[in-house]
Design an enzyme around this catalytic site. Structure first.
Site, PDB file in Angstrom:
ATOM      1  CG  ASP A  33     125.936  48.537  15.169  1.00 46.20           C
ATOM      2  OD1 ASP A  33     124.975  47.782  15.404  1.00 46.20           O
ATOM      3  OD2 ASP A  33     126.335  49.413  15.954  1.00 46.20           O
ATOM      4  CG  HIS A 173     130.900  47.147  13.787  1.00 51.50           C
ATOM      5  ND1 HIS A 173     131.409  47.106  15.065  1.00 51.50           N
ATOM      6  CD2 HIS A 173     130.285  48.355  13.656  1.00 51.50           C
ATOM      7  CE1 HIS A 173     131.121  48.247  15.678  1.00 51.50           C
ATOM      8  NE2 HIS A 173     130.446  49.023  14.854  1.00 51.50           N
TER       9      HIS A 173
HETATM   10 ZN    ZN Z   1     128.013  52.077  12.899  1.00 55.74          ZN
END
Ligand code: ZN
Length: 206
Positions: A33, A173
């Site tokens: 992400d 991430h």
């Molecule tokens: Zn995020």
């Protein structure tokens, strides 16, 4: 506070959302992400390639605009992409229209019907609107905690190694904030599960 392993009751309450993939096969679904990011994303792509792994990148529209060449690399390498809003909005803090408009804006750069709400926070109304627009709302099964500066890289890697199972959707991430933990944990996770015969796959669109 957050759950490393998503509890079953939460999946039942929000059963219109995708939390894991139902399969008996040794498959895992890595997701990244908040990118693209000029350092973290190329690092991730390189690690994935070493293990012939495919993944899904939930991108921010603003980052796709800024780092378009990296975004194109993700697609060229055969990974899936998804919408993560344009500006990383918290779905509990903004109006319904503001939230949907921000996702629409991101969709001008990100051609995908996969959506993941930042922070996992989305109102029921926005969830309904997106499902009507034929988005698949992708949550997760295992949170690595890579974004959490209070945990060690070893703990981050252990979170995934100990909790992931067949069909798990795992969150990492490709961001500055998570880089220290992610860059340590990801190679170990790829190595560990590959040695156990697991295959890493990207999420399919609707
Ligand atoms: Zn995020």
């Amino acid at each position: 506070m957050y759950f490393v392993k998503t509890p079953a009751w939460l999946k039942v309450i929000f059963n219109a959302y995708t939390w894991h993939i139902r399969t008996k096969e040794r498959e895992l679904y890595l997701t990244f992400d908040d990118g693209p990011h000029p350092a973290a994303t190329p690092f991730v792509l390189e690690q994935l390639e070493k293990f012939n792994a495919k993944a899904t990148f939930f991108c921010l529209g603003k980052n796709v605009l800024e780092y378009n060449a990296i975004y194109e690399q993700i697609i060229k390498k055969g990974h899936s992409i998804g919408n993560h809003t344009n500006n990383h909005l918290n779905g509990w803090n903004v109006t319904h229209d503001e939230y949907i408009n921000n996702i629409d804006l991101a969709s001008t750069y990100i051609k995908s019907d996969l959506f993941r709400p930042p922070y996992g926070r989305i109102s029921r109304k926005a969830g309904r609107t997106l499902l009507q627009k034929n988005y698949k709302i992708v949550m997760w099964d295992v949170l690595s905690g890579d974004f959490d500066a209070k945990i060690s890289p070893e703990k981050c890697s252990a979170n995934v190694v100990n909790k992931a199972k067949n069909g798990s959707i795992i969150v990492f991430h490709d961001s500055q904030k998570a880089f220290k933990n992610m860059s340590y944990a990801l190679p170990l996770v790829l190595e560990y599960f590959s040695s156990k015969g697991f295959v890493f796959k990207s999420l399919k669109r609707n």
